[in-house]
Design a protein around this motif. Structure first.
Motif, PDB file in Angstrom:
ATOM      1  N   GLN A  99      46.283  33.789  37.311  1.00  0.00           N
ATOM      2  CA  GLN A  99      46.963  34.222  37.911  1.00  0.00           C
ATOM      3  C   GLN A  99      48.280  33.367  38.644  1.00  0.00           C
ATOM      4  OE1 GLN A  99      43.363  33.554  39.181  1.00  0.00           O
ATOM      5  NE2 GLN A  99      42.278  35.717  38.965  1.00  0.00           N
ATOM      6  N   ILE A 100      49.366  34.465  39.091  1.00  0.00           N
ATOM      7  CA  ILE A 100      50.603  34.462  39.472  1.00  0.00           C
ATOM      8  C   ILE A 100      50.164  34.868  40.868  1.00  0.00           C
ATOM      9  CG2 ILE A 100      51.884  33.368  37.437  1.00  0.00           C
ATOM     10  CD1 ILE A 100      52.594  36.361  37.546  1.00  0.00           C
ATOM     11  N   SER A 101      51.292  34.772  41.322  1.00  0.00           N
ATOM     12  CA  SER A 101      51.878  35.160  42.874  1.00  0.00           C
ATOM     13  C   SER A 101      51.969  36.705  42.599  1.00  0.00           C
ATOM     14  CB  SER A 101      52.762  34.824  43.362  1.00  0.00           C
ATOM     15  OG  SER A 101      54.085  34.571  43.249  1.00  0.00           O
ATOM     16  N   PRO A 102      52.242  37.730  43.396  1.00  0.00           N
ATOM     17  CA  PRO A 102      53.439  38.779  43.531  1.00  0.00           C
ATOM     18  C   PRO A 102      55.163  38.705  43.091  1.00  0.00           C
ATOM     19  CG  PRO A 102      51.405  39.425  44.733  1.00  0.00           C
ATOM     20  CD  PRO A 102      51.516  38.209  44.818  1.00  0.00           C
ATOM     21  N   ALA A 103      55.468  37.953  44.359  1.00  0.00           N
ATOM     22  CA  ALA A 103      56.796  37.406  44.054  1.00  0.00           C
ATOM     23  C   ALA A 103      57.204  36.575  43.232  1.00  0.00           C
ATOM     24  CB  ALA A 103      57.389  36.348  45.024  1.00  0.00           C
ATOM     25  N   LYS A 161      48.574  47.587  39.415  1.00  0.00           N
ATOM     26  CA  LYS A 161      46.999  48.088  38.617  1.00  0.00           C
ATOM     27  C   LYS A 161      46.406  46.945  38.897  1.00  0.00           C
ATOM     28  CE  LYS A 161      44.128  50.274  35.155  1.00  0.00           C
ATOM     29  NZ  LYS A 161      45.277  50.619  34.307  1.00  0.00           N
ATOM     30  N   TYR A 162      46.686  45.962  38.478  1.00  0.00           N
ATOM     31  CA  TYR A 162      46.174  44.039  37.739  1.00  0.00           C
ATOM     32  C   TYR A 162      46.426  43.575  39.034  1.00  0.00           C
ATOM     33  CZ  TYR A 162      45.384  45.912  33.355  1.00  0.00           C
ATOM     34  OH  TYR A 162      45.057  47.481  32.444  1.00  0.00           O
ATOM     35  N   THR A 163      46.589  44.071  40.541  1.00  0.00           N
ATOM     36  CA  THR A 163      47.465  42.520  41.621  1.00  0.00           C
ATOM     37  C   THR A 163      45.898  42.868  42.204  1.00  0.00           C
ATOM     38  OG1 THR A 163      49.703  42.961  41.651  1.00  0.00           O
ATOM     39  CG2 THR A 163      48.312  42.266  43.784  1.00  0.00           C
ATOM     40  N   SER A 164      44.782  42.056  42.575  1.00  0.00           N
ATOM     41  CA  SER A 164      44.187  41.155  43.875  1.00  0.00           C
ATOM     42  C   SER A 164      44.527  41.814  44.781  1.00  0.00           C
ATOM     43  CB  SER A 164      43.141  40.743  42.980  1.00  0.00           C
ATOM     44  OG  SER A 164      43.157  39.248  42.588  1.00  0.00           O
ATOM     45  N   GLY A 165      43.722  42.072  45.894  1.00  0.00           N
ATOM     46  CA  GLY A 165      43.721  41.093  47.528  1.00  0.00           C
ATOM     47  C   GLY A 165      43.051  39.733  47.757  1.00  0.00           C
ATOM     48  N   ARG A 166      42.976  39.990  48.880  1.00  0.00           N
ATOM     49  CA  ARG A 166      42.487  39.063  49.521  1.00  0.00           C
ATOM     50  C   ARG A 166      40.939  38.644  49.125  1.00  0.00           C
ATOM     51  NH1 ARG A 166      46.660  38.630  53.997  1.00  0.00           N
ATOM     52  NH2 ARG A 166      47.459  37.002  53.277  1.00  0.00           N
ATOM     53  N   GLY A 167      40.069  37.751  49.414  1.00  0.00           N
ATOM     54  CA  GLY A 167      38.817  37.981  48.837  1.00  0.00           C
ATOM     55  C   GLY A 167      38.232  38.135  50.344  1.00  0.00           C
ATOM     56  N   GLY A 198      38.964  40.230  52.486  1.00  0.00           N
ATOM     57  CA  GLY A 198      39.776  40.918  53.115  1.00  0.00           C
ATOM     58  C   GLY A 198      40.988  39.697  53.802  1.00  0.00           C
ATOM     59  N   VAL A 199      39.614  38.552  54.122  1.00  0.00           N
ATOM     60  CA  VAL A 199      40.525  37.679  54.567  1.00  0.00           C
ATOM     61  C   VAL A 199      41.025  35.856  53.879  1.00  0.00           C
ATOM     62  CG1 VAL A 199      40.664  38.453  56.863  1.00  0.00           C
ATOM     63  CG2 VAL A 199      38.835  36.962  55.478  1.00  0.00           C
ATOM     64  N   LEU A 200      40.472  35.604  52.584  1.00  0.00           N
ATOM     65  CA  LEU A 200      40.109  34.667  51.745  1.00  0.00           C
ATOM     66  C   LEU A 200      41.449  34.573  50.729  1.00  0.00           C
ATOM     67  CD1 LEU A 200      36.950  33.788  51.483  1.00  0.00           C
ATOM     68  CD2 LEU A 200      37.559  33.061  53.396  1.00  0.00           C
ATOM     69  N   GLY A 201      42.050  33.556  50.905  1.00  0.00           N
ATOM     70  CA  GLY A 201      43.437  33.960  49.879  1.00  0.00           C
ATOM     71  C   GLY A 201      44.544  34.481  50.247  1.00  0.00           C
ATOM     72  N   GLU A 202      45.412  34.270  48.529  1.00  0.00           N
ATOM     73  CA  GLU A 202      46.457  35.410  48.757  1.00  0.00           C
ATOM     74  C   GLU A 202      46.816  36.524  48.178  1.00  0.00           C
ATOM     75  OE1 GLU A 202      48.692  35.796  50.844  1.00  0.00           O
ATOM     76  OE2 GLU A 202      48.144  33.821  51.880  1.00  0.00           O
ATOM     77  N   PRO A 203      46.941  37.750  47.944  1.00  0.00           N
ATOM     78  CA  PRO A 203      47.024  38.741  46.038  1.00  0.00           C
ATOM     79  C   PRO A 203      47.365  37.657  45.215  1.00  0.00           C
ATOM     80  CG  PRO A 203      47.999  39.606  48.913  1.00  0.00           C
ATOM     81  CD  PRO A 203      47.652  38.230  48.779  1.00  0.00           C
ATOM     82  N   ALA A 204      47.168  38.391  44.090  1.00  0.00           N
ATOM     83  CA  ALA A 204      47.561  37.719  42.692  1.00  0.00           C
ATOM     84  C   ALA A 204      47.091  38.930  41.391  1.00  0.00           C
ATOM     85  CB  ALA A 204      46.845  36.560  42.609  1.00  0.00           C
ATOM     86  N   VAL A 205      48.317  38.214  40.381  1.00  0.00           N
ATOM     87  CA  VAL A 205      48.240  38.787  39.253  1.00  0.00           C
ATOM     88  C   VAL A 205      47.453  38.265  38.653  1.00  0.00           C
ATOM     89  CG1 VAL A 205      49.770  40.158  38.426  1.00  0.00           C
ATOM     90  CG2 VAL A 205      50.272  39.742  40.621  1.00  0.00           C
ATOM     91  N   ASN A 206      46.963  38.996  37.899  1.00  0.00           N
ATOM     92  CA  ASN A 206      46.575  38.655  36.645  1.00  0.00           C
ATOM     93  C   ASN A 206      47.003  38.841  35.773  1.00  0.00           C
ATOM     94  OD1 ASN A 206      44.428  38.785  34.279  1.00  0.00           O
ATOM     95  ND2 ASN A 206      43.310  37.859  35.579  1.00  0.00           N
ATOM     96  N   VAL A 207      47.928  37.566  34.675  1.00  0.00           N
ATOM     97  CA  VAL A 207      49.008  37.785  34.033  1.00  0.00           C
ATOM     98  C   VAL A 207      48.141  38.479  32.383  1.00  0.00           C
ATOM     99  CG1 VAL A 207      50.507  36.482  32.613  1.00  0.00           C
ATOM    100  CG2 VAL A 207      50.124  35.693  35.026  1.00  0.00           C
ATOM    101  N   VAL A 208      46.880  37.730  32.204  1.00  0.00           N
ATOM    102  CA  VAL A 208      46.161  37.922  31.132  1.00  0.00           C
ATOM    103  C   VAL A 208      45.996  39.773  31.365  1.00  0.00           C
ATOM    104  CG1 VAL A 208      44.552  37.469  29.605  1.00  0.00           C
ATOM    105  CG2 VAL A 208      44.925  34.779  30.832  1.00  0.00           C
TER     106      VAL A 208
END
Length: 297
Positions: free
Chosen positions: A232-236, A262-268, A270-280
């Motif tokens: 994953q990478i950050s949405p930014a 579409k390939y951006t996941s939210g926080r675990g 709803g509160v854990l971690g940060e949104p992330a984009v799965n590059v693969v």
């Protein structure tokens, strides 16, 4: 009276131990693993049990490099964050760089021996930020980094040891004949560093410079994850790369942004971690929806 009752007690203990071993071997060596294997093949679990494979793209759970034969980024793909796992995303060599905030001074390579040097964490971050800035056509400057992509760190010799008037100043990460990132410091001309010279008596002094407090290049673009395997990478960082990928693929930024979303996941939870984009997953989708022609590639 049975046979065991007529045998010495120590033999009976050994027979009981053998029975326990046999029972545990059957339960834990056969029944349990076969049961877990069967459970893993139930609907909804099979994909994870098989490593979450993506056809032709490895596993979506493990990052991978998208580089050409020369080690340069392939411009039509989103680039992942750096990796310290082996030569990059090696699942058999998962590791971090084990460098901390005190790692600011390079070991400069000796003349004719390029492998004798070692970059500090600061210089690694500066070099990566400069490279990403050039790739994405944005300002890659960040605090404590010189314009040539090394850590902006001075070695200041003072007449009182660690205090007093500066008598000599060396740019520790810029080997001669490089031009130091500052012409002078506290009225003393700054020198370039001579590889192999001991500057241990100098006071290590990082210089912030005039880079913005919030660099254009996000932190995850220049630092590796703890495992070196994160896909994953950050949405930014994804937003920073979107114009380049759209341009190289001959499609609109809007279409690429839709895939990123579409390939951006939210926080675990709803509160854990940060949104992330799965590059693969994102790059696999790009190849499927907006494939590169042989001429483009």
């Amino acid at each position: 009276m049975n046979l065991l009752s007529r045998l010495p007690s120590w033999i009976g203990h050994h027979v009981a131990a053998v029975r326990v071993v046999l029972v545990l071997t059957v339960l834990l060596g056969l029944v349990y693993p076969l049961g877990m294997t069967a459970l893993a093949h139930l609907p909804g679990l099979r994909e994870q049990a098989q490593g979450s494979e993506l056809a032709g793209h490895g596993s979506k759970l493990i990052g991978q490099s998208f580089l050409d034969d020369k080690g340069d980024p392939i411009r039509s793909y989103f680039q992942p964050r750096p990796s310290n796992a082996g030569d990059g995303y090696d699942a058999s060599a998962s590791a971090a760089g084990n460098l901390g905030p005190e790692s600011t001074v390079d070991v400069l390579p000796l003349k004719g021996r390029p492998d004798s040097g070692k970059q500090s964490l600061l210089t690694q971050v500066c070099a990566r930020s400069k490279a990403v800035g050039e790739l994405e056509h944005v300002d890659g400057a960040r605090p404590y980094c010189a314009s040539d992509g090394v850590g902006a760190v001075l070695g200041v010799f003072r007449d009182g040891g660690t205090t007093g008037r500066a008598t000599r100043v060396v740019s520790l990460n810029q080997a001669c004949p490089a031009r130091p990132f500052l012409p002078s410091y506290e009225g003393v001309t700054v020198e370039c560093a001579e590889p192999g010279t001991d500057y241990g008596k100098a006071v290590v002094t990082p210089v912030r410079g005039d880079a913005p407090a919030h660099p254009k290049v996000p932190a995850d673009a220049v630092t590796a994850s703890g495992s070196g395997l994160d896909p994953q990478i950050s949405p930014a960082y994804a937003r920073l790369q979107t114009p380049r990928v759209a341009r190289e693929r001959g499609t609109s930024e809007q279409a690429v942004r839709a895939l990123v979303e579409k390939y951006t996941s939210g926080r675990g939870l709803g509160v854990l971690g940060e949104p992330a984009v799965n590059v693969v997953e994102l790059n696999a989708a790009l190849d499927h929806i907006h494939p590169m022609t042989t001429k483009d590639a």
